[in-house]
Design a protein around this motif. Structure first.
Motif, PDB file in Angstrom:
ATOM      1  N   SER A  22       0.828  -1.208   0.000  1.00 21.06           N
ATOM      2  CA  SER A  22       0.000   0.000   0.000  1.00 21.06           C
ATOM      3  C   SER A  22       0.860   1.254   0.000  1.00 21.06           C
ATOM      4  O   SER A  22       0.601   2.202  -0.756  1.00 21.06           O
ATOM      5  CB  SER A  22      -0.927   0.015   1.208  1.00 21.06           C
ATOM      6  OG  SER A  22      -1.838  -1.050   1.141  1.00 21.06           O
ATOM      7  N   LEU A  23       1.881   1.287   0.841  1.00 20.49           N
ATOM      8  CA  LEU A  23       2.763   2.453   0.895  1.00 20.49           C
ATOM      9  C   LEU A  23       3.512   2.645  -0.414  1.00 20.49           C
ATOM     10  O   LEU A  23       3.656   3.777  -0.897  1.00 20.49           O
ATOM     11  CB  LEU A  23       3.747   2.328   2.064  1.00 20.49           C
ATOM     12  CG  LEU A  23       3.138   2.453   3.463  1.00 20.49           C
ATOM     13  CD1 LEU A  23       4.207   2.208   4.527  1.00 20.49           C
ATOM     14  CD2 LEU A  23       2.493   3.800   3.650  1.00 20.49           C
ATOM     15  N   ALA A  24       3.958   1.557  -1.012  1.00 19.40           N
ATOM     16  CA  ALA A  24       4.650   1.663  -2.300  1.00 19.40           C
ATOM     17  C   ALA A  24       3.709   2.216  -3.364  1.00 19.40           C
ATOM     18  O   ALA A  24       4.095   3.064  -4.182  1.00 19.40           O
ATOM     19  CB  ALA A  24       5.195   0.298  -2.727  1.00 19.40           C
ATOM     20  N   GLY A  25       2.467   1.778  -3.368  1.00 18.90           N
ATOM     21  CA  GLY A  25       1.475   2.280  -4.315  1.00 18.90           C
ATOM     22  C   GLY A  25       1.197   3.760  -4.113  1.00 18.90           C
ATOM     23  O   GLY A  25       1.085   4.529  -5.070  1.00 18.90           O
ATOM     24  N   ILE A  26       1.091   4.178  -2.860  1.00 18.66           N
ATOM     25  CA  ILE A  26       0.839   5.593  -2.554  1.00 18.66           C
ATOM     26  C   ILE A  26       2.004   6.452  -3.008  1.00 18.66           C
ATOM     27  O   ILE A  26       1.813   7.505  -3.634  1.00 18.66           O
ATOM     28  CB  ILE A  26       0.560   5.770  -1.045  1.00 18.66           C
ATOM     29  CG1 ILE A  26      -0.788   5.150  -0.681  1.00 18.66           C
ATOM     30  CG2 ILE A  26       0.610   7.240  -0.662  1.00 18.66           C
ATOM     31  CD1 ILE A  26      -1.045   5.056   0.813  1.00 18.66           C
ATOM     32  N   PHE A  27       3.221   6.020  -2.713  1.00 15.64           N
ATOM     33  CA  PHE A  27       4.398   6.800  -3.116  1.00 15.64           C
ATOM     34  C   PHE A  27       4.530   6.871  -4.640  1.00 15.64           C
ATOM     35  O   PHE A  27       4.867   7.912  -5.202  1.00 15.64           O
ATOM     36  CB  PHE A  27       5.676   6.231  -2.494  1.00 15.64           C
ATOM     37  CG  PHE A  27       5.794   6.493  -1.021  1.00 15.64           C
ATOM     38  CD1 PHE A  27       5.609   7.758  -0.497  1.00 15.64           C
ATOM     39  CD2 PHE A  27       6.097   5.461  -0.148  1.00 15.64           C
ATOM     40  CE1 PHE A  27       5.720   8.000   0.857  1.00 15.64           C
ATOM     41  CE2 PHE A  27       6.212   5.684   1.205  1.00 15.64           C
ATOM     42  CZ  PHE A  27       6.018   6.965   1.716  1.00 15.64           C
ATOM     43  N   THR A  28       4.254   5.768  -5.305  1.00 12.18           N
ATOM     44  CA  THR A  28       4.339   5.748  -6.771  1.00 12.18           C
ATOM     45  C   THR A  28       3.299   6.680  -7.379  1.00 12.18           C
ATOM     46  O   THR A  28       3.604   7.454  -8.292  1.00 12.18           O
ATOM     47  CB  THR A  28       4.137   4.318  -7.306  1.00 12.18           C
ATOM     48  OG1 THR A  28       5.130   3.470  -6.724  1.00 12.18           O
ATOM     49  CG2 THR A  28       4.246   4.268  -8.809  1.00 12.18           C
ATOM     50  N   ALA A  29       2.076   6.625  -6.868  1.00 13.61           N
ATOM     51  CA  ALA A  29       1.017   7.499  -7.379  1.00 13.61           C
ATOM     52  C   ALA A  29       1.354   8.958  -7.110  1.00 13.61           C
ATOM     53  O   ALA A  29       1.111   9.832  -7.946  1.00 13.61           O
ATOM     54  CB  ALA A  29      -0.319   7.125  -6.742  1.00 13.61           C
ATOM     55  N   SER A  30       1.932   9.232  -5.959  1.00 10.37           N
ATOM     56  CA  SER A  30       2.311  10.598  -5.614  1.00 10.37           C
ATOM     57  C   SER A  30       3.388  11.123  -6.560  1.00 10.37           C
ATOM     58  O   SER A  30       3.312  12.265  -7.029  1.00 10.37           O
ATOM     59  CB  SER A  30       2.804  10.651  -4.169  1.00 10.37           C
ATOM     60  OG  SER A  30       3.270  11.934  -3.850  1.00 10.37           O
ATOM     61  N   ARG A  31       4.394  10.301  -6.825  1.00  6.45           N
ATOM     62  CA  ARG A  31       5.463  10.709  -7.752  1.00  6.45           C
ATOM     63  C   ARG A  31       4.910  10.959  -9.145  1.00  6.45           C
ATOM     64  O   ARG A  31       5.277  11.922  -9.820  1.00  6.45           O
ATOM     65  CB  ARG A  31       6.567   9.661  -7.800  1.00  6.45           C
ATOM     66  CG  ARG A  31       7.460   9.693  -6.587  1.00  6.45           C
ATOM     67  CD  ARG A  31       8.732   8.882  -6.720  1.00  6.45           C
ATOM     68  NE  ARG A  31       8.870   8.095  -7.924  1.00  6.45           N
ATOM     69  CZ  ARG A  31       9.283   6.851  -7.955  1.00  6.45           C
ATOM     70  NH1 ARG A  31       9.597   6.225  -6.837  1.00  6.45           N
ATOM     71  NH2 ARG A  31       9.417   6.203  -9.097  1.00  6.45           N
ATOM     72  N   LEU A  32       4.012  10.088  -9.598  1.00  2.00           N
ATOM     73  CA  LEU A  32       3.414  10.253 -10.913  1.00  2.00           C
ATOM     74  C   LEU A  32       2.585  11.540 -10.972  1.00  2.00           C
ATOM     75  O   LEU A  32       2.666  12.296 -11.947  1.00  2.00           O
ATOM     76  CB  LEU A  32       2.537   9.053 -11.268  1.00  2.00           C
ATOM     77  CG  LEU A  32       1.821   9.108 -12.621  1.00  2.00           C
ATOM     78  CD1 LEU A  32       2.840   9.212 -13.754  1.00  2.00           C
ATOM     79  CD2 LEU A  32       0.937   7.895 -12.798  1.00  2.00           C
ATOM     80  N   SER A  33       1.818  11.808  -9.929  1.00  2.00           N
ATOM     81  CA  SER A  33       1.020  13.039  -9.887  1.00  2.00           C
ATOM     82  C   SER A  33       1.914  14.267  -9.898  1.00  2.00           C
ATOM     83  O   SER A  33       1.635  15.236 -10.612  1.00  2.00           O
ATOM     84  CB  SER A  33       0.135  13.056  -8.643  1.00  2.00           C
ATOM     85  OG  SER A  33      -0.821  12.033  -8.707  1.00  2.00           O
ATOM     86  N   ASN A  34       2.985  14.239  -9.142  1.00  2.00           N
ATOM     87  CA  ASN A  34       3.910  15.372  -9.123  1.00  2.00           C
ATOM     88  C   ASN A  34       4.553  15.587 -10.484  1.00  2.00           C
ATOM     89  O   ASN A  34       4.707  16.726 -10.933  1.00  2.00           O
ATOM     90  CB  ASN A  34       4.995  15.176  -8.059  1.00  2.00           C
ATOM     91  CG  ASN A  34       4.463  15.358  -6.665  1.00  2.00           C
ATOM     92  OD1 ASN A  34       3.450  16.017  -6.454  1.00  2.00           O
ATOM     93  ND2 ASN A  34       5.139  14.774  -5.693  1.00  2.00           N
ATOM     94  N   TYR A  35       4.909  14.505 -11.167  1.00  2.00           N
ATOM     95  CA  TYR A  35       5.493  14.613 -12.502  1.00  2.00           C
ATOM     96  C   TYR A  35       4.499  15.249 -13.473  1.00  2.00           C
ATOM     97  O   TYR A  35       4.847  16.146 -14.234  1.00  2.00           O
ATOM     98  CB  TYR A  35       5.916  13.228 -13.005  1.00  2.00           C
ATOM     99  CG  TYR A  35       6.372  13.226 -14.437  1.00  2.00           C
ATOM    100  CD1 TYR A  35       7.620  13.721 -14.798  1.00  2.00           C
ATOM    101  CD2 TYR A  35       5.531  12.758 -15.447  1.00  2.00           C
ATOM    102  CE1 TYR A  35       8.040  13.733 -16.112  1.00  2.00           C
ATOM    103  CE2 TYR A  35       5.942  12.770 -16.767  1.00  2.00           C
ATOM    104  CZ  TYR A  35       7.194  13.260 -17.092  1.00  2.00           C
ATOM    105  OH  TYR A  35       7.593  13.276 -18.392  1.00  2.00           O
ATOM    106  N   ARG A  36       3.260  14.800 -13.417  1.00  2.00           N
ATOM    107  CA  ARG A  36       2.245  15.343 -14.329  1.00  2.00           C
ATOM    108  C   ARG A  36       1.971  16.806 -14.024  1.00  2.00           C
ATOM    109  O   ARG A  36       1.773  17.607 -14.943  1.00  2.00           O
ATOM    110  CB  ARG A  36       0.970  14.507 -14.237  1.00  2.00           C
ATOM    111  CG  ARG A  36       1.197  13.096 -14.775  1.00  2.00           C
ATOM    112  CD  ARG A  36      -0.054  12.315 -14.840  1.00  2.00           C
ATOM    113  NE  ARG A  36      -0.878  12.902 -15.907  1.00  2.00           N
ATOM    114  CZ  ARG A  36      -2.035  12.425 -16.270  1.00  2.00           C
ATOM    115  NH1 ARG A  36      -2.519  11.359 -15.686  1.00  2.00           N
ATOM    116  NH2 ARG A  36      -2.726  13.002 -17.224  1.00  2.00           N
ATOM    117  N   ILE A  37       1.962  17.177 -12.762  1.00  2.00           N
ATOM    118  CA  ILE A  37       1.759  18.584 -12.392  1.00  2.00           C
ATOM    119  C   ILE A  37       2.903  19.434 -12.918  1.00  2.00           C
ATOM    120  O   ILE A  37       2.684  20.530 -13.447  1.00  2.00           O
ATOM    121  CB  ILE A  37       1.603  18.725 -10.858  1.00  2.00           C
ATOM    122  CG1 ILE A  37       0.252  18.158 -10.424  1.00  2.00           C
ATOM    123  CG2 ILE A  37       1.748  20.172 -10.433  1.00  2.00           C
ATOM    124  CD1 ILE A  37       0.080  18.046  -8.933  1.00  2.00           C
TER     125      ILE A  37
END
Length: 88
Positions: A22-37
């Motif tokens: 779960s933590l790995a998924g959250i961190f990955t999604a966060s990094r992807l969101s930051n990249y897209r922003i």
């Protein structure tokens, strides 16, 4: 001393695996969101730069239009003076 049964040990290992996943998924999604922003911010910066440049071009065009109108009036005045002199 508490003895762990096989079932409790398996449950703890499963919980640790679920938590890590779960933590790995959250961190990955966060990094992807930051990249897209960041990519969107770059696009917005390019757009804003373009808008500023168009505004400057429009200002320059307005100045040139004013100069052309002034030159046209001067030419018309000179033509009128020339026509008056011919009539005399």
């Amino acid at each position: 001393m508490i003895f762990l049964t096989d079932q409790i040990l398996i449950a703890l290992i499963s919980f640790a695996g679920t938590l890590a996943g779960s933590l790995a998924g959250i961190f990955t999604a966060s990094r992807l969101s930051n990249y897209r922003i960041e990519q969107l911010e770059k696009k917005v910066d390019k757009h804003n730069n373009l808008v500023e440049r168009v505004y400057l071009i429009e200002q320059h065009e307005a100045v040139n239009d004013n100069k052309i109108k002034t030159a046209e009036h001067r030419i018309a005045d000179l033509e009128n003076e020339q026509n008056k002199e011919r009539k005399i």
